[in-house]
Scaffold this active site. Structure first.
Site, mmCIF file in Angstrom:
data_model
loop_
_atom_site.group_PDB
_atom_site.id
_atom_site.type_symbol
_atom_site.label_atom_id
_atom_site.label_comp_id
_atom_site.label_asym_id
_atom_site.label_seq_id
_atom_site.Cartn_x
_atom_site.Cartn_y
_atom_site.Cartn_z
ATOM 1 C CE LYS A 128 -13.933 -5.875 0.425
ATOM 2 N NZ LYS A 128 -13.067 -5.029 1.461
ATOM 3 C CB THR B 245 -12.446 8.098 0.573
ATOM 4 O OG1 THR B 245 -13.323 8.524 1.737
ATOM 5 C CG2 THR B 245 -11.269 8.066 0.734
ATOM 6 C CG ASP C 256 -16.282 -5.048 3.301
ATOM 7 O OD1 ASP C 256 -16.649 -4.356 2.287
ATOM 8 O OD2 ASP C 256 -15.045 -5.355 3.274
ATOM 9 C CB ILE D 153 -4.504 -7.381 -3.839
ATOM 10 C CG1 ILE D 153 -3.801 -6.932 -2.389
ATOM 11 C CG2 ILE D 153 -4.157 -8.801 -3.927
ATOM 12 C CD1 ILE D 153 -4.148 -7.876 -1.318
ATOM 13 C CD GLU E 190 -7.840 -6.240 -9.566
ATOM 14 O OE1 GLU E 190 -7.904 -6.898 -10.675
ATOM 15 O OE2 GLU E 190 -8.005 -6.975 -8.648
ATOM 16 N N GLY F 191 -8.733 -3.930 -2.493
ATOM 17 C CA GLY F 191 -7.988 -2.792 -3.198
ATOM 18 C C GLY F 191 -7.184 -2.800 -4.126
HETATM 19 N N1 HSE Z 1 -14.279 -1.005 4.343
HETATM 20 C C1 HSE Z 1 -13.378 -1.781 3.553
HETATM 21 C C2 HSE Z 1 -12.088 -2.458 4.515
HETATM 22 C C3 HSE Z 1 -12.889 -0.839 2.528
HETATM 23 O O1 HSE Z 1 -12.029 -1.955 5.336
HETATM 24 O O2 HSE Z 1 -11.569 -3.250 4.064
HETATM 25 C C4 HSE Z 1 -12.494 -1.695 1.227
HETATM 26 O O3 HSE Z 1 -13.255 -2.396 0.673
#
Ligand code: HSE
Length: 432
Positions: free
Chosen positions: A205, A13, A201, A136, A129, A134
């Site tokens: 981050k 994607t 996730d 930001i 970045e 994303g």
């Molecule tokens: N799977 C991640 C989300 C994508 O839903 O934020 C971006 O890191």
């Protein structure tokens, strides 16, 4: 005008978004950069599926080494995600003297030390970045705009999928599975949505942001991570009645001695700016000694927002190279990192929302409030709903004043042993 060749590894994607941006925004990129960007090669295991973008003949390959070893390619964009073979590809790219741009938060959270050191040793740029938030510009903000600031808090909604699910459950009374399926169909969720809904996730981050904010490498295994799978429509409804919304927050706070870093669902007041960041949007709040508070809001996922962050990183690397520099700003924002210990959950204090399911019989409240009192926990407000018509108990929810996490956990263990309690109790921390 210089033409810079880029190699792409991973044509999913975001990869397709990058190719589209490079084609459709080529004029603005050229005008701002004073150079042109060309995709030299793209490697992916699947080179037959139509990604909806035009790729010149001979560019696609299934062999990542053909990209990594191409002497004309100056910058490698890694977009395959996960730990391996992404780690090996990135290290090989750096070994071959190529700058790297990656959106891979898992890789940097786990192998950041190794990858950043390899880039530093070679004097090469590493852009990431797109790995957090994303579109930001949080990495650039911490590395550059906030570089004189002593950051003390970073708090964010950094997973679009989880935010989408919680927003949909809140606004449309939709169930968890329907909301998750929609997020997957829209391409926000990771291939394995466990990472999104279990908070992993977000942990990746916040580990990256902690490193940049305080110059401290963060061991992923030490981060307390709790996802959103236990959140029920009842929790959302009760939160609303108390004046809150439930969000999956990634939190990192530094008191000068140790760092409190964790990911969990949290209740935030409805009038807080982040409470109204809904759907796939992300928000990241940064507090420090100079600007007090700054909240950045934007699209945290999706082909074009994330692709834009990737292309922005490529342009930064090309700008540096046009003035003869490999890098200008340290990748990790500090010249070198220093380990800082992480607080254990037992050391934190918060306000809490507690949810019990109890038998609707006299004396229940006295038993529960007695245990809470014995653990120095004071109740702020309480709601009990309905009658126990089906023998499954009734929900009893409470907001409690600021308390020590350890006391709350100990009290819940004791409460769950009561014969009037029908199922495991749940807590949600309140972040004010
Ligand atoms: N799977 C991640 C989300 C994508 O839903 O934020 C971006 O890191």
């Amino acid at each position: 005008m210089k033409n810079v060749k880029i190699g792409l590894i991973g044509f999913g994607t975001i990869g397709a978004g990058v190719v589209k941006i490079l084609a459709e925004n080529a004029d603005v990129i050229r005008q701002r950069l004073g150079a042109t960007l060309e995709v030299g090669k793209i490697a992916d295991l699947d080179i037959t599926t139509d990604r909806g973008v035009q790729v010149p003949k001979g560019v696609l390959t299934t062999d990542a080494d053909a990209v990594l070893d191409d002497p004309e390619i100056e910058i490698i964009i890694e977009l395959i995600g996960g730990y391996e073979p992404a780690r090996s590809f990135v290290l090989k790219a750096l070994q071959n003297g190529k700058h790297v741009v990656t959106a891979n938060k898992a890789l940097l959270a786990k192998h950041g030390e190794e990858i950043f050191s390899a880039a530093d040793e070679k004097g090469l740029g590493i852009g990431f970045e797109a790995a957090v938030g994303g579109a930001i510009p949080i990495i650039r903000s911490i590395r550059e705009a906030f570089s004189a600031n002593r950051i003390c808090t970073i708090e964010g909604i950094v997973n679009g999928t989880a935010n989408y699910i919680l927003s949909k459950m809140s606004d449309e009374n939709c169930d968890f599975q329907t909301a998750l399926q929609e997020a997957q169909e829209k391409g926000f969720a990771e291939a394995d949505p466990t990472f999104d809904i279990e908070g992993i996730d977000s942990a990746h981050k916040i580990a990256i942001l902690t490193r940049l904010a305080y110059g401290a490498p963060t061991n992923l295994d030490e981060i307390t991570v709790q996802g959103i799978t236990n959140i029920t429509p009842e929790d959302i409804e009760c939160a609303r009645e108390f004046g809150y919304r439930i969000k999956l927050l990634a939190i990192s706070k530094f008191d000068g001695n140790s760092i409190d870093v964790r990911v969990h669902p949290a209740m935030i007041r409805m009038d807080h700016p982040m409470a109204n960041v809904n759907g796939v949007l992300n928000a990241i709040r940064v507090c420090d000694d100079l600007m007090e508070e700054n909240i950045l809001i934007g699209h945290g996922a999706g082909a074009l927002p994330t692709g834009a962050a990737v292309v922005g990183d490529v342009m930064e690397i090309v700008r540096n190279s046009l003035i003869g520099k490999g890098t200008r700003v340290p990748a990790q924002s500090f010249q070198k990192t220093t380990p800082i210990s992480l607080k254990s959950m037992d050391e934190i204090e918060a306000e809490y929302f507690l949810r019990f399911r109890v038998k609707d019989v006299p004396g229940v409240l006295a038993k529960i409030s007695g245990i809470l009192g014995n653990h120095s926990i004071s109740i702020e407000s309480m709601i009990q709903r309905g009658r126990d018509d089906n023998g499954k108990g009734v929900p009893l929810v409470m907001m409690i004043h600021r308390s020590a996490e350890k006391n709350v956990q100990d009290a819940l263990i004791e409460i769950d042993r009561l014969d009037v309690v029908c199922e495991k109790s749940n807590l949600i921390r309140v972040e004010n």
